[in-house]
Design a protein around this motif. Structure first.
Motif, PDB file in Angstrom:
ATOM      1  N   UNK A  79       0.785  -1.190   0.149  1.00  0.00           N
ATOM      2  CA  UNK A  79       0.072   0.093  -0.021  1.00  0.00           C
ATOM      3  C   UNK A  79       0.814   1.364  -0.115  1.00  0.00           C
ATOM      4  N   UNK A  80       2.266   1.065   0.704  1.00  0.00           N
ATOM      5  CA  UNK A  80       2.767   2.642   0.942  1.00  0.00           C
ATOM      6  C   UNK A  80       4.172   2.435  -0.298  1.00  0.00           C
ATOM      7  N   UNK A  81       4.018   1.528  -0.986  1.00  0.00           N
ATOM      8  CA  UNK A  81       5.227   1.348  -1.963  1.00  0.00           C
ATOM      9  C   UNK A  81       5.080   2.762  -2.959  1.00  0.00           C
ATOM     10  N   UNK A  82       6.045   3.176  -3.073  1.00  0.00           N
ATOM     11  CA  UNK A  82       6.082   4.442  -4.072  1.00  0.00           C
ATOM     12  C   UNK A  82       5.657   5.799  -3.516  1.00  0.00           C
ATOM     13  N   UNK A  83       4.962   5.882  -2.221  1.00  0.00           N
ATOM     14  CA  UNK A  83       4.518   7.073  -2.014  1.00  0.00           C
ATOM     15  C   UNK A  83       5.442   8.157  -1.698  1.00  0.00           C
ATOM     16  N   UNK A  84       4.703   9.422  -1.947  1.00  0.00           N
ATOM     17  CA  UNK A  84       5.763  10.557  -1.947  1.00  0.00           C
ATOM     18  C   UNK A  84       5.093  11.749  -1.164  1.00  0.00           C
ATOM     19  N   UNK A  85       5.637  12.487  -0.575  1.00  0.00           N
ATOM     20  CA  UNK A  85       4.829  13.382   0.023  1.00  0.00           C
ATOM     21  C   UNK A  85       5.475  14.729  -0.948  1.00  0.00           C
ATOM     22  N   UNK A  86       4.511  15.417  -1.373  1.00  0.00           N
ATOM     23  CA  UNK A  86       4.444  16.232  -2.348  1.00  0.00           C
ATOM     24  C   UNK A  86       3.987  17.619  -1.927  1.00  0.00           C
ATOM     25  N   UNK A  87       4.123  18.850  -2.794  1.00  0.00           N
ATOM     26  CA  UNK A  87       3.552  20.093  -2.322  1.00  0.00           C
ATOM     27  C   UNK A  87       3.138  20.845  -3.589  1.00  0.00           C
ATOM     28  N   UNK A  88       2.265  21.667  -3.556  1.00  0.00           N
ATOM     29  CA  UNK A  88       1.866  22.441  -4.719  1.00  0.00           C
ATOM     30  C   UNK A  88       2.464  23.903  -4.619  1.00  0.00           C
ATOM     31  N   UNK A  89       3.501  23.928  -5.727  1.00  0.00           N
ATOM     32  CA  UNK A  89       4.239  25.252  -5.749  1.00  0.00           C
ATOM     33  C   UNK A  89       3.393  26.504  -5.637  1.00  0.00           C
ATOM     34  N   UNK A  90       4.024  27.746  -5.719  1.00  0.00           N
ATOM     35  CA  UNK A  90       3.309  29.039  -5.797  1.00  0.00           C
ATOM     36  C   UNK A  90       2.498  29.182  -6.881  1.00  0.00           C
ATOM     37  N   UNK A  91       2.872  28.395  -8.119  1.00  0.00           N
ATOM     38  CA  UNK A  91       2.322  28.765  -9.407  1.00  0.00           C
ATOM     39  C   UNK A  91       1.131  27.731  -9.526  1.00  0.00           C
ATOM     40  N   UNK A  92       0.999  26.886  -8.455  1.00  0.00           N
ATOM     41  CA  UNK A  92      -0.140  26.099  -8.521  1.00  0.00           C
ATOM     42  C   UNK A  92       0.166  24.580  -9.256  1.00  0.00           C
ATOM     43  N   UNK A  93       1.409  24.450  -9.289  1.00  0.00           N
ATOM     44  CA  UNK A  93       1.725  23.203  -9.939  1.00  0.00           C
ATOM     45  C   UNK A  93       2.220  22.059  -8.887  1.00  0.00           C
ATOM     46  N   UNK A  94       2.029  20.776  -9.540  1.00  0.00           N
ATOM     47  CA  UNK A  94       2.564  19.730  -8.725  1.00  0.00           C
ATOM     48  C   UNK A  94       3.267  18.740  -9.405  1.00  0.00           C
ATOM     49  N   UNK A  95       4.450  18.305  -8.954  1.00  0.00           N
ATOM     50  CA  UNK A  95       5.541  17.710  -9.612  1.00  0.00           C
ATOM     51  C   UNK A  95       5.124  16.189  -9.461  1.00  0.00           C
ATOM     52  N   UNK A  96       5.289  15.333 -10.292  1.00  0.00           N
ATOM     53  CA  UNK A  96       4.811  13.990 -10.178  1.00  0.00           C
ATOM     54  C   UNK A  96       6.194  13.189 -10.406  1.00  0.00           C
ATOM     55  N   UNK A  97       6.601  12.490  -9.419  1.00  0.00           N
ATOM     56  CA  UNK A  97       7.859  11.760  -9.504  1.00  0.00           C
ATOM     57  C   UNK A  97       8.020  10.828 -10.672  1.00  0.00           C
ATOM     58  N   UNK A  98       8.952  10.783 -11.192  1.00  0.00           N
ATOM     59  CA  UNK A  98       9.101   9.859 -12.385  1.00  0.00           C
ATOM     60  C   UNK A  98       8.626   8.318 -12.253  1.00  0.00           C
ATOM     61  N   UNK A  99       9.021   7.824 -11.006  1.00  0.00           N
ATOM     62  CA  UNK A  99       8.398   6.451 -10.723  1.00  0.00           C
ATOM     63  C   UNK A  99       6.982   6.320 -10.752  1.00  0.00           C
ATOM     64  N   UNK A 100       5.978   7.250 -10.354  1.00  0.00           N
ATOM     65  CA  UNK A 100       4.871   7.324 -10.238  1.00  0.00           C
ATOM     66  C   UNK A 100       4.416   7.608 -11.638  1.00  0.00           C
ATOM     67  N   UNK A 101       4.929   8.536 -12.560  1.00  0.00           N
ATOM     68  CA  UNK A 101       4.507   8.719 -13.914  1.00  0.00           C
ATOM     69  C   UNK A 101       4.618   7.285 -14.676  1.00  0.00           C
ATOM     70  N   UNK A 102       5.676   6.488 -14.458  1.00  0.00           N
ATOM     71  CA  UNK A 102       5.824   5.252 -15.075  1.00  0.00           C
ATOM     72  C   UNK A 102       4.845   4.352 -14.678  1.00  0.00           C
ATOM     73  N   UNK A 103       4.384   4.248 -13.398  1.00  0.00           N
ATOM     74  CA  UNK A 103       3.409   3.367 -12.669  1.00  0.00           C
ATOM     75  C   UNK A 103       2.153   3.497 -13.343  1.00  0.00           C
ATOM     76  N   UNK A 104       1.746   4.718 -13.453  1.00  0.00           N
ATOM     77  CA  UNK A 104       0.394   5.321 -13.998  1.00  0.00           C
ATOM     78  C   UNK A 104       0.169   5.566 -15.686  1.00  0.00           C
ATOM     79  N   UNK A 105       1.524   5.500 -16.219  1.00  0.00           N
ATOM     80  CA  UNK A 105       1.430   5.420 -17.792  1.00  0.00           C
ATOM     81  C   UNK A 105       0.926   7.057 -18.200  1.00  0.00           C
TER      82      UNK A 105
END
Length: 155
Positions: A79-105
């Motif tokens: 359940x916790x494999x690959x989870x990341x703490x993330x923030x939304x930057x001042x411009x309203x953007x969210x960075x998706x880590x590469x391993x999660x991009x790969x998992x989700x296609x």
């Protein structure tokens, strides 16, 4: 936190950043300062974005699992494999880590969909396929999940 509402199509840039739609960002304002947890979904190849307050509630439930049972330990690890703490930057953007991009296609076109207290992030084609796959069975599913027996209504 109030239930989140909406489904939005957006784009991800080459670095894996997505600009959150204004309507979603506005709904997430109370949670912005505390950050988020981004993780793989359990049943689909999409990502789930949890406001930290929602994640804490879930972790309290999971913390009650007996870790001396192998099944529980295996579940927690997966359940916790690959989870990341993330923030939304001042411009309203969210960075998706590469391993999660790969998992989700996730490619360039994505769908951000509210799921009551979390947000699902999908590759657009996979989202449309998941919706199409569920269409035929949705009436039966709705009746099973939300329907009540006539006996229950009379009680």
């Amino acid at each position: 936190m109030n239930p989140l509402i909406g489904t939005y199509e957006c784009k991800v840039d080459a670095k894996g950043r997505l600009m959150l739609p204004a309507a979603i960002k506005k709904q997430l304002l109370p949670a912005l300062q505390n950050g988020f947890v981004l993780k793989r979904a359990v049943f689909q190849s999409c990502l789930e974005l949890y406001p930290m307050s929602e994640w804490d509630v879930l972790m309290q439930k999971m913390n009650k699992l007996n870790r001396f049972k192998k099944k529980n330990n295996d579940f927690i690890r997966r359940f916790t494999a690959g989870l990341k703490m993330v923030e939304i930057d001042a411009a309203g953007r969210l960075l998706i880590p590469k391993d999660l991009v790969a998992f989700s296609g996730i490619s360039k076109e994505i769908v951000i969909s509210s799921a009551i207290n979390i947000i699902e992030i999908w590759d657009k084609d996979k989202y449309e396929q998941a919706i199409d796959d569920a269409t035929g069975d949705f009436a039966d599913l709705a009746e099973e999940v939300m329907g009540q027996d006539d006996d229950d209504e009379l009680s």
